[in-house]
Design a protein around this motif. Structure first.
Motif, PDB file in Angstrom:
ATOM      1  N   ALA A  10       0.833  -1.195   0.000  1.00  0.00           N
ATOM      2  CA  ALA A  10       0.000   0.000   0.000  1.00  0.00           C
ATOM      3  C   ALA A  10       0.872   1.251   0.000  1.00  0.00           C
ATOM      4  O   ALA A  10       1.943   1.282   0.603  1.00  0.00           O
ATOM      5  CB  ALA A  10      -0.925  -0.005   1.204  1.00  0.00           C
ATOM      6  N   ASP A  14      -3.433   4.709  -1.565  1.00  0.00           N
ATOM      7  CA  ASP A  14      -4.316   3.596  -1.215  1.00  0.00           C
ATOM      8  C   ASP A  14      -5.014   3.781   0.134  1.00  0.00           C
ATOM      9  O   ASP A  14      -5.608   2.843   0.653  1.00  0.00           O
ATOM     10  CB  ASP A  14      -3.513   2.288  -1.171  1.00  0.00           C
ATOM     11  N   ARG A  57      -6.269  -7.369  -3.849  1.00  0.00           N
ATOM     12  CA  ARG A  57      -7.415  -6.995  -4.692  1.00  0.00           C
ATOM     13  C   ARG A  57      -7.576  -8.039  -5.777  1.00  0.00           C
ATOM     14  O   ARG A  57      -6.607  -8.668  -6.186  1.00  0.00           O
ATOM     15  CB  ARG A  57      -7.171  -5.659  -5.384  1.00  0.00           C
ATOM     16  N   THR A  63      -9.218   0.377  -7.787  1.00  0.00           N
ATOM     17  CA  THR A  63      -8.096   0.542  -6.865  1.00  0.00           C
ATOM     18  C   THR A  63      -8.518   1.048  -5.494  1.00  0.00           C
ATOM     19  O   THR A  63      -7.765   0.914  -4.545  1.00  0.00           O
ATOM     20  CB  THR A  63      -7.035   1.492  -7.446  1.00  0.00           C
ATOM     21  N   HIS A  64      -9.714   1.613  -5.357  1.00  0.00           N
ATOM     22  CA  HIS A  64     -10.137   2.096  -4.051  1.00  0.00           C
ATOM     23  C   HIS A  64     -10.806   1.002  -3.217  1.00  0.00           C
ATOM     24  O   HIS A  64     -11.267   1.267  -2.118  1.00  0.00           O
ATOM     25  CB  HIS A  64     -11.074   3.304  -4.197  1.00  0.00           C
ATOM     26  N   GLY A  66     -10.464  -3.139  -1.712  1.00  0.00           N
ATOM     27  CA  GLY A  66      -9.600  -4.280  -1.476  1.00  0.00           C
ATOM     28  C   GLY A  66     -10.409  -5.412  -0.876  1.00  0.00           C
ATOM     29  O   GLY A  66     -11.531  -5.209  -0.405  1.00  0.00           O
TER      30      GLY A  66
END
Length: 96
Positions: A10, A14, A57, A63-64, A66
């Protein structure tokens, strides 16, 4: 949805995904914190780079978001004169 998992360290970008996962982790253990305090804690860890915080992920997940994380904390050991990493926190969302 792809079955391929991506594991990455991260970064400050992130923080939203890491915070959501950390809040869910704390809730799993029935620990309640103000989400703003959790975000500040996670943000500091990522900004200061004082832990290893991995996010998992699915390949096609935004990407936002997980599905899991692991956080390792450093420990200095005098017997080997080096740093060791302790797996301190690990969580996978229940759906996964």
């Amino acid at each position: 949805m792809s079955d391929r998992l991506i594991i990455s360290r991260a970064r400050p970008v992130d923080v939203a995904a890491a915070t959501d996962l950390f809040v869910a982790y704390l809730a799993f253990y029935k620990v309640e914190f103000d989400p703003a305090k959790v975000r500040a804690f996670v943000s500091d860890r990522l900004r200061l780079n004082d832990t290893i915080f991995l996010i998992v992920r699915y390949e096609d997940t935004p990407t936002h978001k997980g599905v899991g994380f692991a956080q390792m904390l450093p420990k200095l050991t005098s017997k080997s004169l080096r740093r060791e990493w302790i797996l301190n926190d690990m969580f996978v969302v229940p759906d996964c």
